[in-house]
Design a protein around this motif. Structure first.
Motif, PDB file in Angstrom:
ATOM      1  N   UNK B 303      62.504  55.441  27.000  1.00 32.43           N
ATOM      2  CA  UNK B 303      61.585  55.207  25.889  1.00 32.43           C
ATOM      3  C   UNK B 303      61.182  53.731  25.876  1.00 32.43           C
ATOM      4  N   UNK B 304      59.886  53.518  25.760  1.00 37.74           N
ATOM      5  CA  UNK B 304      59.376  52.155  25.683  1.00 37.74           C
ATOM      6  C   UNK B 304      58.894  51.938  24.248  1.00 37.74           C
ATOM      7  N   UNK B 305      59.185  50.779  23.668  1.00 37.74           N
ATOM      8  CA  UNK B 305      58.730  50.568  22.300  1.00 37.74           C
ATOM      9  C   UNK B 305      58.331  49.114  22.076  1.00 37.74           C
ATOM     10  N   UNK B 306      57.629  48.895  20.990  1.00 41.50           N
ATOM     11  CA  UNK B 306      57.289  47.530  20.599  1.00 41.50           C
ATOM     12  C   UNK B 306      57.320  47.398  19.080  1.00 41.50           C
ATOM     13  N   UNK B 307      57.673  46.212  18.629  1.00 46.72           N
ATOM     14  CA  UNK B 307      57.599  45.891  17.197  1.00 46.72           C
ATOM     15  C   UNK B 307      57.461  44.379  17.050  1.00 46.72           C
ATOM     16  N   UNK B 308      57.187  43.941  15.827  1.00 50.24           N
ATOM     17  CA  UNK B 308      56.873  42.520  15.606  1.00 50.24           C
ATOM     18  C   UNK B 308      57.760  41.941  14.508  1.00 50.24           C
ATOM     19  N   UNK B 309      57.626  40.661  14.324  1.00 49.22           N
ATOM     20  CA  UNK B 309      58.306  40.021  13.201  1.00 49.22           C
ATOM     21  C   UNK B 309      57.670  40.465  11.884  1.00 49.22           C
ATOM     22  N   UNK B 310      58.308  40.116  10.797  1.00 47.60           N
ATOM     23  CA  UNK B 310      57.895  40.654   9.496  1.00 47.60           C
ATOM     24  C   UNK B 310      56.593  40.047   8.980  1.00 47.60           C
ATOM     25  N   UNK B 311      56.108  39.010   9.644  1.00 44.95           N
ATOM     26  CA  UNK B 311      54.848  38.420   9.191  1.00 44.95           C
ATOM     27  C   UNK B 311      53.751  38.583  10.239  1.00 44.95           C
ATOM     28  N   UNK B 312      54.099  39.278  11.299  1.00 42.96           N
ATOM     29  CA  UNK B 312      53.139  39.547  12.381  1.00 42.96           C
ATOM     30  C   UNK B 312      52.510  38.231  12.863  1.00 42.96           C
ATOM     31  N   UNK B 313      53.369  37.388  13.378  1.00 42.48           N
ATOM     32  CA  UNK B 313      52.896  36.077  13.815  1.00 42.48           C
ATOM     33  C   UNK B 313      52.633  36.014  15.325  1.00 42.48           C
ATOM     34  N   UNK B 314      52.840  37.131  16.028  1.00 44.86           N
ATOM     35  CA  UNK B 314      52.519  37.167  17.457  1.00 44.86           C
ATOM     36  C   UNK B 314      51.748  38.452  17.749  1.00 44.86           C
ATOM     37  N   UNK B 356      56.642  53.745  19.661  1.00 47.57           N
ATOM     38  CA  UNK B 356      57.530  54.172  20.751  1.00 47.57           C
ATOM     39  C   UNK B 356      56.816  55.190  21.633  1.00 47.57           C
ATOM     40  N   UNK B 357      57.070  55.087  22.928  1.00 46.13           N
ATOM     41  CA  UNK B 357      56.434  56.000  23.885  1.00 46.13           C
ATOM     42  C   UNK B 357      57.527  56.706  24.675  1.00 46.13           C
ATOM     43  N   UNK B 358      57.508  58.037  24.644  1.00 49.45           N
ATOM     44  CA  UNK B 358      58.558  58.773  25.349  1.00 49.45           C
ATOM     45  C   UNK B 358      58.110  59.162  26.757  1.00 49.45           C
ATOM     46  N   UNK B 359      58.934  59.940  27.419  1.00 48.74           N
ATOM     47  CA  UNK B 359      58.657  60.250  28.824  1.00 48.74           C
ATOM     48  C   UNK B 359      57.414  61.105  29.013  1.00 48.74           C
ATOM     49  N   UNK B 360      57.001  61.780  27.967  1.00 48.51           N
ATOM     50  CA  UNK B 360      55.766  62.583  28.066  1.00 48.51           C
ATOM     51  C   UNK B 360      54.544  61.743  27.671  1.00 48.51           C
ATOM     52  N   UNK B 361      54.764  60.482  27.486  1.00 49.67           N
ATOM     53  CA  UNK B 361      53.727  59.538  27.043  1.00 49.67           C
ATOM     54  C   UNK B 361      53.223  59.827  25.628  1.00 49.67           C
ATOM     55  N   UNK B 362      54.039  60.533  24.875  1.00 48.09           N
ATOM     56  CA  UNK B 362      53.698  60.696  23.463  1.00 48.09           C
ATOM     57  C   UNK B 362      53.916  59.366  22.759  1.00 48.09           C
ATOM     58  N   UNK B 363      52.904  58.958  22.018  1.00 43.88           N
ATOM     59  CA  UNK B 363      53.016  57.687  21.301  1.00 43.88           C
ATOM     60  C   UNK B 363      53.378  57.978  19.850  1.00 43.88           C
ATOM     61  N   UNK B 364      54.504  57.464  19.427  1.00 41.09           N
ATOM     62  CA  UNK B 364      54.919  57.665  18.026  1.00 41.09           C
ATOM     63  C   UNK B 364      54.826  56.347  17.290  1.00 41.09           C
ATOM     64  N   UNK B 365      54.269  56.408  16.088  1.00 33.73           N
ATOM     65  CA  UNK B 365      54.183  55.189  15.263  1.00 33.73           C
ATOM     66  C   UNK B 365      55.005  55.413  14.003  1.00 33.73           C
ATOM     67  N   UNK B 366      56.031  54.580  13.836  1.00 36.31           N
ATOM     68  CA  UNK B 366      56.860  54.696  12.631  1.00 36.31           C
ATOM     69  C   UNK B 366      56.591  53.512  11.738  1.00 36.31           C
TER      70      UNK B 366
END
Lengths: 547, 368
Positions: B303-314, B356-366
């Motif tokens: 699973x590949x995922x990304x997230x940011x800091x709480x103020x979205x500074x990047x 998050x992106x799973x092995x089927x390339x499903x993109x989940x946004x939490x």
């Protein structure tokens, strides 16, 4: 040669001299009426006047009796330098002046045969304060941006209550991948990182205590700052115990258990739980020296609240039923279990001491996870009454001891499990936000402050021997007295307003300190944000030395 | 400043794609290095997905030290791949003498033991190798884990690509997930370990930003797990927190965000999971991050995922087509790799989101 009796006390033996200008005085009497210490009196002086009435000099002298204000030469009713006479004099005719040649420490002991007692803080000034040699020196620039104190949001809260190690949290994921709780966890309240207190009703006048309670309620209800106030050991008025505002009050229990009869009997009528319980073991200003409320202050209503006769009230320096650290844990356990059914966090307050880390270690390792806060009080803290020798010569500075406790927790991977709260001269220069912030960077979760709150109310005492008469019950500004005329000098609403405004200013200043280091939540233990120009301090506290 | 990127694909892709992804963002980084972690390997490593692969750069002596330790531990080498290097003059690279990518059979005694015991052995062995090679910088052990390869080097990313012959596409050295970054830790001393991505027991992290709670994180993490070492970069703290939350505590990935950037207290108050969120904020307060950050992470299950800091500074952006998802600091990188995608479906995550992106390339946004 004139024959004199040198052992009589005279004004030049006393710590303050009254400077009086008879030519400006209108004999209105305000100063004498104002002086709560009866350190000045109206009297009559014999004055010789030389005059000449004719066209040619023909000097004659005349003696007359002139009414004047003069200083009382007494080691009981002596001038404390409070300056109330100067405050009320319409003509600037009178003021106290510090007497650098005072013999007071010696003659008081010689004549009284008793130790000197007073209130206030330590009066022996040494080098520059540790916290003043420290700056917030790690400023966010380029690699990480500073935040904007005006526009960004900040989370300025601190925990009060026992915090479980992450591995002991009773959470497991369910089928929806949500964590569900399988068990109870110790109660934790998130509160403003500055606690008011802990000063008892008794040590303080009812107006002062009420003003603090009002300010606390206002800060919570109107300003959105969850400030808590500690009751001190002296009970709480029933009216407050039964009100919804009890939730903003931390009830203190100390070795005298003063006021707990009322608290216990009010429990069935409580509509809110208190914010916490604080078991006071020691006090930074007079460690190992128990509580002291002199009989002069034990007024009828204090007798009623505490359930005591009019006499000197001495809380023993130790809890009689408590002989070891383990027992203190057990005591907390019992008080929580019996009193508030595990709903209310219970903390312990001790005086900073060379042994603080051992006490803290023992508590942080307790397997029951019940100690909900370690309040550490340093030598620069104030007190309503103490023996001067204790005030000036016993105790331990707060900064290094707090740091030692935090680093002891770090070395065990237990930082944060027992919140650390520090006090003892914080805000002494009037700038509590800076002191508190530095203590937080050194590892404190929050701080507590008593003396400064009194100064917000109008206390004129300082750390150079001015006033410091809280023990006498004659507080000239109505803060630490139960004498009705003196208490009525204090406007509780004005005091509450001052406290509220100070907290609002401080809140803004906290943000002004957090923004430059780029933090939106309190930087607890972020010692990398601090620098010191003093190498010894830098080394001791493990922060960067700069020059 | 860092630029970070990651590719997750249904097909095996060659690292040249990762180089391409990062090359176009070079104005934003300083071209001081190249590092990547490949997971879910193809090519010559594909048949050995269950067996651990060692990724190491070392000297002549280093290779002997490492082989002795591995031999002593009972690991038996199955396959070895050394990149064919182009050691041309003028290339900007501080190369180590040897780059070792070797797959091993577990020691006999471990053949029938459970996954956990094997995983413990792999960590212990990597830590032992790292320690043994630390003197005189005889070598750097980046990962020792099944189906994972790590490459890190100092120099110009383009030249590093040339040196390792990574520009030439082949089907021998491929993976379905590649994370990459093009900068050494130029703010401080150059240390090879300081370049992200960082890897620990199947978890990979790379980050763009500055962790101003580094000291707090570090002081807490040091006592949590024996694998939490080094701390050459403040971004390593994010890896250890991920490993701790997801693997050690066994919490779902979405709680990672709650740990590193907890919700403000006034928002927690209104939540039905208030008790859990407050407890997390309390017990894990020393794992909170402050400062500007974008994080890209990879889990053991790819699973590949990304997230940011709480103020979205990047910044960070996610683009995808049917066969591939690309996460990148800048859109130009994605344009380079997926020029024909529908850019209207690009995702710009907000400060409270985990994608998050799973092995089927499903993109989940939490949403946190």
């Amino acid at each position: 040669m004139e024959t004199i009796t040198v052992n009589n006390v005279t004004a030049n033996d006393l710590p303050w001299k009254i400077i009086y200008d008879a030519s400006r005085c209108t004999m209105c009497g305000s100063c004498v009426a104002t002086c709560s210490f009866r350190a000045i009196k109206m009297t009559v002086e014999r004055r010789r006047m030389v005059f000449s009435e004719g066209d040619f000099p023909d000097p004659k002298s005349r003696f007359s009796a002139v009414p004047v204000i003069s200083q009382v030469d007494s080691i009981r009713d002596y001038c404390r330098g409070c300056g109330m006479c100067e405050k009320v004099c319409p003509n600037d005719a009178i003021r106290p002046e510090r007497n650098p040649d005072t013999r007071h420490p010696i003659i008081t002991r010689c004549l009284g045969g008793d130790s000197i007692k007073r209130g206030g803080r330590k009066n022996l000034e040494g080098s520059i304060r540790t916290l003043d040699s420290i700056r917030v020196g790690r400023i966010s620039q380029m690699t990480d941006p500073s935040l904007d104190a005006q526009r960004h949001t900040f989370d300025l809260l601190a925990p009060f209550g026992r915090i479980l190690p992450p591995g002991e949290l009773p959470f497991t994921p369910n089928q929806d991948k949500e964590l569900v709780s399988n068990d109870t966890t110790p109660p934790v309240n998130w509160i403003y990182p500055v606690i008011i207190g802990d000063m008892s009703i008794g040590a303080l006048s009812w107006r002062m205590w009420e003003a603090m309670a009002m300010a606390t309620a206002y800060l919570n209800e109107e300003c959105g700052l969850p400030v808590r106030m500690s009751s001190g050991e002296g009970g709480v008025p029933r009216r407050l115990l039964r009100s919804k505002y009890l939730k903003y009050t931390i009830l203190q229990i100390a070795s005298g258990h003063f006021g707990w009869n009322r608290i216990a009997t009010s429990m069935p009528d409580m509509i809110e739980d208190p914010a916490g319980i604080m078991i006071k073991i020691g006090q930074g200003a007079k460690p190992g020296d128990g509580g002291l409320l002199q009989a002069g202050k034990v007024a009828a209503h204090i007798q009623a609240i505490r359930g005591v006769p009019k006499t000197d009230l001495l809380s023993p320096p130790n809890h009689q039923g408590l002989y070891s650290i383990e027992e203190s844990v057990q005591k907390m356990f019992l008080s929580m279990n019996a009193a508030f059914k595990f709903r209310v966090p219970v903390a312990i307050k001790v005086a900073a001491s060379a042994t603080s880390v051992s006490v803290f270690n023992n508590l942080v390792r307790d397997p029951y996870n019940i100690v909900g806060g370690f309040f550490l009080d340093g030598i620069d803290g104030g007190t309503g009454a103490a023996h001067e020798v204790s005030l000036d010569h016993t105790g331990h500075p707060i900064a290094s001891k707090l740091r030692d406790c935090y680093l002891a927790a770090v070395s065990q991977g237990r930082q944060g499990q027992i919140p650390l709260w520090a006090a003892g001269g914080l805000g002494k220069t009037g700038d509590l936000a800076a002191d508190a912030f530095k203590m937080i960077c050194l590892g404190a979760n929050g701080v507590f402050s008593g003396k400064l709150i009194l100064q917000m109310a109008g206390c004129v005492g300082n750390d150079m021997g001015r006033c410091n008469a809280c023990n006498t019950g004659l507080c000239p500004v109505g803060i630490t007295t139960q004498e009705s005329p003196l208490v009525h000098r204090l406007d509780p609403e004005k005091v509450a307003q001052n406290i509220v405004n100070y907290f609002l200013a401080m809140d803004q200043e906290f943000k002004k300190l957090m923004a430059p280091i780029g933090n939106s939540s309190l930087p607890v233990g972020r010692s990398d944000a601090l620098i010191s120009t003093d190498q010894a301090i830098a080394e001791r506290l493990q922060i960067q030395h700069v020059c | 400043m860092c630029r970070i990127g990651a590719i997750k694909s249904l097909d095996y892709v060659h690292p040249s794609i990762a180089l391409k992804l990062m090359q176009s963002q070079q104005e934003g980084h300083d071209n001081s290095g190249f590092a990547m972690v490949m997971q879910n390997l193809g090519g010559i490593f594909e048949p050995y997905k269950q067996l651990p692969t060692l990724s190491m750069a070392c000297t002549d002596d280093g290779i002997k030290i490492a082989e002795n330790i591995l031999h002593e531990s009972g690991f038996r080498r199955i396959v070895q791949w050394s990149p064919q290097v182009n050691d041309w003059p003028g290339l900007d690279i501080s190369a180590m003498p040897h780059y070792v990518f070797e797959t091993f059979n577990y020691p006999n005694a471990y053949e029938n033991l459970g996954k956990k015991k094997k995983q413990k052995l792999l960590l212990d062995t990597r830590l032992r190798l790292r320690e043994a090679l630390e003197d005189n910088e005889e070598g750097f052990v980046y990962s020792f884990w099944p189906d994972v390869i790590t490459l890190k080097e100092i120099g110009d990313p383009h030249d590093i690509g040339t040196y390792f012959n990574l520009w030439e596409v082949d089907d021998r050295f491929t993976a379905k997930v590649i994370t990459a970054q093009c900068r050494q830790n130029t703010n401080y001393d150059i240390v090879r370990y300081a370049a992200h991505p960082f890897h620990l027991q199947g978890y990979t992290i790379l980050a763009n930003g500055e962790n101003t709670f580094y000291l707090k994180n570090k002081e807490f993490q040091q006592g949590l797990h024996r694998g939490y070492i080094g701390f050459e970069s403040d971004s390593q703290c994010f890896l250890y927190t991920l490993h701790y939350v997801h693997r050690q505590l066994g919490w779902p990935l979405r709680y990672y965000k709650h740990v590193i950037t907890p919700l403000p207290f006034n928002q927690i108050e209104d939540r039905k999971d208030k008790k859990q969120l407050l407890a997390i904020r309390q017990s894990l307060s020393h794992l909170e991050l402050n400062g500007p950050n974008t994080i890209i992470g990879m889990l053991p299950d790819n699973t590949l995922f990304t997230c940011c800091d709480a103020k979205k500074l990047r910044p960070v952006v996610i683009g995808h087509d049917d066969r591939m998802v690309v996460i990148s600091s800048e859109i130009c990188g994605i344009n380079e790799v997926l020029p024909d995608r529908d850019w209207e479906t690009d995702i710009y995550p907000n400060e409270r989101e985990t994608v998050a992106i799973n092995d089927e390339l499903e993109v989940q946004r939490w949403k946190q």
